[in-house]
Design a protein around this motif. Structure first.
Motif, PDB file in Angstrom:
ATOM      1  N   SER A  56      69.490  34.338 -86.289  1.00 34.29           N
ATOM      2  CA  SER A  56      70.093  33.063 -86.706  1.00 34.29           C
ATOM      3  C   SER A  56      69.652  32.691 -88.115  1.00 34.29           C
ATOM      4  O   SER A  56      70.470  32.245 -88.939  1.00 34.29           O
ATOM      5  CB  SER A  56      69.708  31.943 -85.731  1.00 34.29           C
ATOM      6  N   ASN A  57      68.373  32.882 -88.396  1.00 36.04           N
ATOM      7  CA  ASN A  57      67.847  32.563 -89.726  1.00 36.04           C
ATOM      8  C   ASN A  57      68.458  33.459 -90.803  1.00 36.04           C
ATOM      9  O   ASN A  57      68.807  32.987 -91.888  1.00 36.04           O
ATOM     10  CB  ASN A  57      66.321  32.700 -89.734  1.00 36.04           C
ATOM     11  N   ILE A  58      68.569  34.743 -90.518  1.00 34.73           N
ATOM     12  CA  ILE A  58      69.148  35.677 -91.489  1.00 34.73           C
ATOM     13  C   ILE A  58      70.608  35.325 -91.765  1.00 34.73           C
ATOM     14  O   ILE A  58      71.042  35.272 -92.931  1.00 34.73           O
ATOM     15  CB  ILE A  58      69.035  37.127 -90.971  1.00 34.73           C
ATOM     16  N   LEU A  59      71.367  35.051 -90.706  1.00 36.70           N
ATOM     17  CA  LEU A  59      72.786  34.737 -90.884  1.00 36.70           C
ATOM     18  C   LEU A  59      72.978  33.385 -91.573  1.00 36.70           C
ATOM     19  O   LEU A  59      73.893  33.223 -92.391  1.00 36.70           O
ATOM     20  CB  LEU A  59      73.495  34.765 -89.526  1.00 36.70           C
ATOM     21  N   ILE A  67      78.782  26.808 -91.678  1.00 38.90           N
ATOM     22  CA  ILE A  67      78.678  26.552 -90.238  1.00 38.90           C
ATOM     23  C   ILE A  67      77.355  25.834 -90.007  1.00 38.90           C
ATOM     24  O   ILE A  67      76.304  26.302 -90.473  1.00 38.90           O
ATOM     25  CB  ILE A  67      78.722  27.865 -89.425  1.00 38.90           C
ATOM     26  N   ASP A  68      77.398  24.716 -89.320  1.00 37.67           N
ATOM     27  CA  ASP A  68      76.182  23.971 -89.007  1.00 37.67           C
ATOM     28  C   ASP A  68      75.146  24.897 -88.379  1.00 37.67           C
ATOM     29  O   ASP A  68      75.479  25.731 -87.520  1.00 37.67           O
ATOM     30  CB  ASP A  68      76.523  22.830 -88.044  1.00 37.67           C
ATOM     31  N   LYS A  69      73.901  24.788 -88.809  1.00 33.33           N
ATOM     32  CA  LYS A  69      72.878  25.745 -88.362  1.00 33.33           C
ATOM     33  C   LYS A  69      72.668  25.737 -86.849  1.00 33.33           C
ATOM     34  O   LYS A  69      72.354  26.769 -86.251  1.00 33.33           O
ATOM     35  CB  LYS A  69      71.563  25.519 -89.094  1.00 33.33           C
ATOM     36  N   TYR A  70      72.853  24.578 -86.218  1.00 32.26           N
ATOM     37  CA  TYR A  70      72.697  24.514 -84.759  1.00 32.26           C
ATOM     38  C   TYR A  70      73.873  25.210 -84.071  1.00 32.26           C
ATOM     39  O   TYR A  70      73.701  25.882 -83.054  1.00 32.26           O
ATOM     40  CB  TYR A  70      72.574  23.062 -84.304  1.00 32.26           C
ATOM     41  N   GLU A  71      75.073  25.023 -84.635  1.00 33.34           N
ATOM     42  CA  GLU A  71      76.248  25.723 -84.114  1.00 33.34           C
ATOM     43  C   GLU A  71      76.077  27.231 -84.290  1.00 33.34           C
ATOM     44  O   GLU A  71      76.369  28.019 -83.386  1.00 33.34           O
ATOM     45  CB  GLU A  71      77.517  25.266 -84.857  1.00 33.34           C
ATOM     46  N   HIS A  73      73.307  28.968 -84.560  1.00 35.37           N
ATOM     47  CA  HIS A  73      72.296  29.474 -83.615  1.00 35.37           C
ATOM     48  C   HIS A  73      72.895  29.631 -82.221  1.00 35.37           C
ATOM     49  O   HIS A  73      72.627  30.624 -81.530  1.00 35.37           O
ATOM     50  CB  HIS A  73      71.092  28.529 -83.566  1.00 35.37           C
ATOM     51  N   ASN A  74      73.724  28.677 -81.840  1.00 34.29           N
ATOM     52  CA  ASN A  74      74.349  28.731 -80.519  1.00 34.29           C
ATOM     53  C   ASN A  74      75.278  29.939 -80.402  1.00 34.29           C
ATOM     54  O   ASN A  74      75.291  30.635 -79.377  1.00 34.29           O
ATOM     55  CB  ASN A  74      75.133  27.434 -80.274  1.00 34.29           C
ATOM     56  N   HIS A  75      76.041  30.218 -81.465  1.00 37.37           N
ATOM     57  CA  HIS A  75      76.957  31.361 -81.454  1.00 37.37           C
ATOM     58  C   HIS A  75      76.189  32.681 -81.439  1.00 37.37           C
ATOM     59  O   HIS A  75      76.576  33.624 -80.745  1.00 37.37           O
ATOM     60  CB  HIS A  75      77.899  31.312 -82.653  1.00 37.37           C
ATOM     61  N   VAL A  76      75.106  32.745 -82.198  1.00 42.18           N
ATOM     62  CA  VAL A  76      74.279  33.959 -82.204  1.00 42.18           C
ATOM     63  C   VAL A  76      73.677  34.183 -80.817  1.00 42.18           C
ATOM     64  O   VAL A  76      73.670  35.305 -80.297  1.00 42.18           O
ATOM     65  CB  VAL A  76      73.164  33.867 -83.272  1.00 42.18           C
ATOM     66  N   LYS A  77      73.193  33.112 -80.218  1.00 37.34           N
ATOM     67  CA  LYS A  77      72.579  33.214 -78.885  1.00 37.34           C
ATOM     68  C   LYS A  77      73.582  33.728 -77.860  1.00 37.34           C
ATOM     69  O   LYS A  77      73.264  34.606 -77.042  1.00 37.34           O
ATOM     70  CB  LYS A  77      72.034  31.841 -78.471  1.00 37.34           C
ATOM     71  N   LYS A  78      74.812  33.197 -77.896  1.00 37.43           N
ATOM     72  CA  LYS A  78      75.837  33.634 -76.949  1.00 37.43           C
ATOM     73  C   LYS A  78      76.294  35.066 -77.237  1.00 37.43           C
ATOM     74  O   LYS A  78      76.526  35.858 -76.325  1.00 37.43           O
ATOM     75  CB  LYS A  78      77.034  32.674 -76.988  1.00 37.43           C
ATOM     76  N   ALA A  79      76.396  35.393 -78.530  1.00 36.55           N
ATOM     77  CA  ALA A  79      76.873  36.729 -78.910  1.00 36.55           C
ATOM     78  C   ALA A  79      75.876  37.818 -78.547  1.00 36.55           C
ATOM     79  O   ALA A  79      76.253  38.899 -78.102  1.00 36.55           O
ATOM     80  CB  ALA A  79      77.171  36.769 -80.407  1.00 36.55           C
ATOM     81  N   PHE A  80      74.596  37.533 -78.755  1.00 40.97           N
ATOM     82  CA  PHE A  80      73.550  38.540 -78.539  1.00 40.97           C
ATOM     83  C   PHE A  80      72.837  38.378 -77.199  1.00 40.97           C
ATOM     84  O   PHE A  80      71.704  38.825 -77.023  1.00 40.97           O
ATOM     85  CB  PHE A  80      72.504  38.469 -79.662  1.00 40.97           C
ATOM     86  N   PHE A 114      79.685  38.706 -82.205  1.00 47.23           N
ATOM     87  CA  PHE A 114      79.446  37.638 -83.181  1.00 47.23           C
ATOM     88  C   PHE A 114      80.764  37.209 -83.817  1.00 47.23           C
ATOM     89  O   PHE A 114      81.053  36.019 -83.936  1.00 47.23           O
ATOM     90  CB  PHE A 114      78.465  38.107 -84.254  1.00 47.23           C
ATOM     91  N   MET A 115      81.569  38.176 -84.202  1.00 47.15           N
ATOM     92  CA  MET A 115      82.864  37.850 -84.791  1.00 47.15           C
ATOM     93  C   MET A 115      83.723  37.038 -83.826  1.00 47.15           C
ATOM     94  O   MET A 115      84.356  36.055 -84.209  1.00 47.15           O
ATOM     95  CB  MET A 115      83.598  39.124 -85.192  1.00 47.15           C
ATOM     96  N   ALA A 116      83.766  37.454 -82.565  1.00 49.52           N
ATOM     97  CA  ALA A 116      84.601  36.768 -81.577  1.00 49.52           C
ATOM     98  C   ALA A 116      84.206  35.307 -81.421  1.00 49.52           C
ATOM     99  O   ALA A 116      85.059  34.414 -81.428  1.00 49.52           O
ATOM    100  CB  ALA A 116      84.506  37.491 -80.229  1.00 49.52           C
ATOM    101  N   HIS A 117      82.913  35.054 -81.297  1.00 51.14           N
ATOM    102  CA  HIS A 117      82.456  33.669 -81.093  1.00 51.14           C
ATOM    103  C   HIS A 117      82.698  32.810 -82.331  1.00 51.14           C
ATOM    104  O   HIS A 117      83.149  31.667 -82.215  1.00 51.14           O
ATOM    105  CB  HIS A 117      80.977  33.661 -80.709  1.00 51.14           C
TER     106      HIS A 117
END
Length: 431
Positions: A56-59, A67-71, A73-80, A114-117
């Motif tokens: 999340s930090n790298i992206l 993209i809001d950092k909390y959003e 992080h949420n997308h990264v969490k769901k994707a990975f 990641f792309m999909a989310h």
């Protein structure tokens, strides 16, 4: 994040536009305007984080505040949200970095999910129109993209693949889904599939009428997500071995290598890379002779690398040019099917069951690694995806992971088509 079109540098877009467009004018790839570098202290902090937080930090560092950092992080969490990569020791100075523990057992799960989310999020926060994701696959991209977008609202996926030139289980994994996933078996090579996709992106009526997008590694979002697991590799390596790291990458479309080079550009202290190919050796011949002369594509047992005109190579050249790196220092090589089979047997003797793509990367790494270096070769797909090939070579029986077993006996839902643009165009306009 600002990006420019490699074929028309006057075209500049932000990340949101780049992910939605896929390709720029003249079928140009998007490339970052800025190539930031993270200082050593920050990298040390990143390497101490868990995989999701670090990614999340790298992206966030790359994408910025689009993209809001909390959003994000949420997308990264769901994707990975699957088992992270693993480092498996092979010899004292070589390890396999396994990237196939995701839902479709291939490294492409990271970028595709990641792309999909993110694309779904951006579409819902925009006009929420229908998006048609059109992509070509030489094996693993299709499954990763299909499963990543399966069931998503207002997104339909069309995947082209070369008929009879991917493994049976690869085909079963993404050609049995249905719903918003359409698959087309093209009677031709992967390069012909890829050319059809490019022609579609040149058609303004198609682009405007069906909301055309691409999920190949030409889409910048996939590359950015792949950068993250190179940092994970370093986090898993003992600190004393991080100083002289050489990474051998099985190369087809060269997206995975591009992501690794971008990780190096960010500040990850990778000593060098090896671009590892099979008999489809356009890049190794170019690096050896300076002449770009793609040959007709050859079918091999490492089918995901059966690509003679890799899409991402212009990004590699651009990065070397921008960073003032010497392209002559990029390691390279190609491996025949005969040597690939022998390498699989060699790995088995070392106690490791692999598959053809990773075996190619291992062979070239072993041949080029120096005594004071530590080498990683990327395990890009689970051996069971190439069950018949691996079993025949190694004289073993491979158990099927559940995701493959669940789909092995389902009927294929694919359409069959000659590599004819007019027919594909009509199909896309009619669905």
């Amino acid at each position: 994040m600002k990006l420019y079109n490699l074929k028309d540098k006057n075209e500049k877009v932000n990340f949101s536009k780049a992910i939605k467009l896929g390709l720029g004018r003249k079928q140009g790839l998007f490339f970052p305007v800025d190539l930031p570098k993270i200082n050593i202290k920050e990298i040390e902090k990143l390497l101490k984080m868990d995989f999701i937080t670090r990614s999340s930090n790298i992206l966030e560092y790359l994408i910025g505040d689009e993209i809001d950092k909390y959003e994000l992080h949420n997308h990264v969490k769901k994707a990975f949200l699957f088992s992270p990569p693993k480092l498996v020791k092979i010899t004292n100075n070589i390890a396999c970095f396994e990237l196939f523990h995701g839902p479709t057992l291939a490294f492409k799960d990271f970028g595709a999910r990641f792309m999909a989310h993110v694309l779904s999020y951006l579409n819902q926060n925009g006009n929420n129109k229908i998006i048609t994701v059109l992509t070509a696959t030489s094996g693993d991209t299709g499954a990763a993209v299909a499963h990543a977008f399966y069931g998503m609202k207002n997104i339909r996926v069309v995947i082209l693949y070369p008929k009879g030139k991917i493994s049976e289980l690869q085909e079963k994994l993404f050609c049995t889904l249905g719903k918003n996933i359409k698959t087309i078996a093209i009677n031709g090579s992967f390069d012909e599939c890829q050319q059809l996709v490019k022609k579609c992106f040149n058609d303004e009526i198609l682009k405007n009428n069906i909301g055309l997008n691409s999920a190949n590694s030409i889409n910048i979002s996939r590359l950015l997500a792949q950068i993250c697991y190179y940092f994970e590799a370093f986090a898993l390596i003992a600190p004393e071995k991080r100083k002289k790291i050489v990474i051998s990458v099985p190369c087809g479309n060269f997206g995975n290598l591009t992501a690794g080079l971008l990780a190096k550009s960010l500040g990850l202290s990778i000593t060098s890379f090896i671009a590892s190919t099979n008999a489809n050796d356009t890049v190794p011949r170019f690096l050896r002779t300076g002449q770009w002369k793609p040959n007709p594509t050859i079918s091999t047992i490492s089918n995901a690398m059966d690509i003679s005109q890799p899409n991402n190579w212009p990004r590699v050249e651009e990065l070397f040019y921008r960073k003032k790196w010497d392209l002559k220092k990029l390691g390279f090589g190609s491996v025949s099917d005969y040597d690939t089979k022998n390498t699989l047997l060699e790995l088995k003797k070392l106690g490791y069951i692999s598959e053809p793509h990773a075996a190619i990367a291992y062979k070239l790494l072993k041949n080029q690694l120096k005594d004071n270096q530590f080498g990683l070769f990327l395990g890009t797909a689970h051996p069971a995806k190439f069950k018949k090939t691996v079993e025949n070579i190694l004289d073993i029986t491979l158990p099927l992971p559940k995701i493959l077993a669940d789909r092995a006996d389902l009927p294929l839902l694919s359409y069959n088509m000659l590599p004819n643009f007019s027919k594909l165009r009509k199909f896309l306009l009619d669905i």
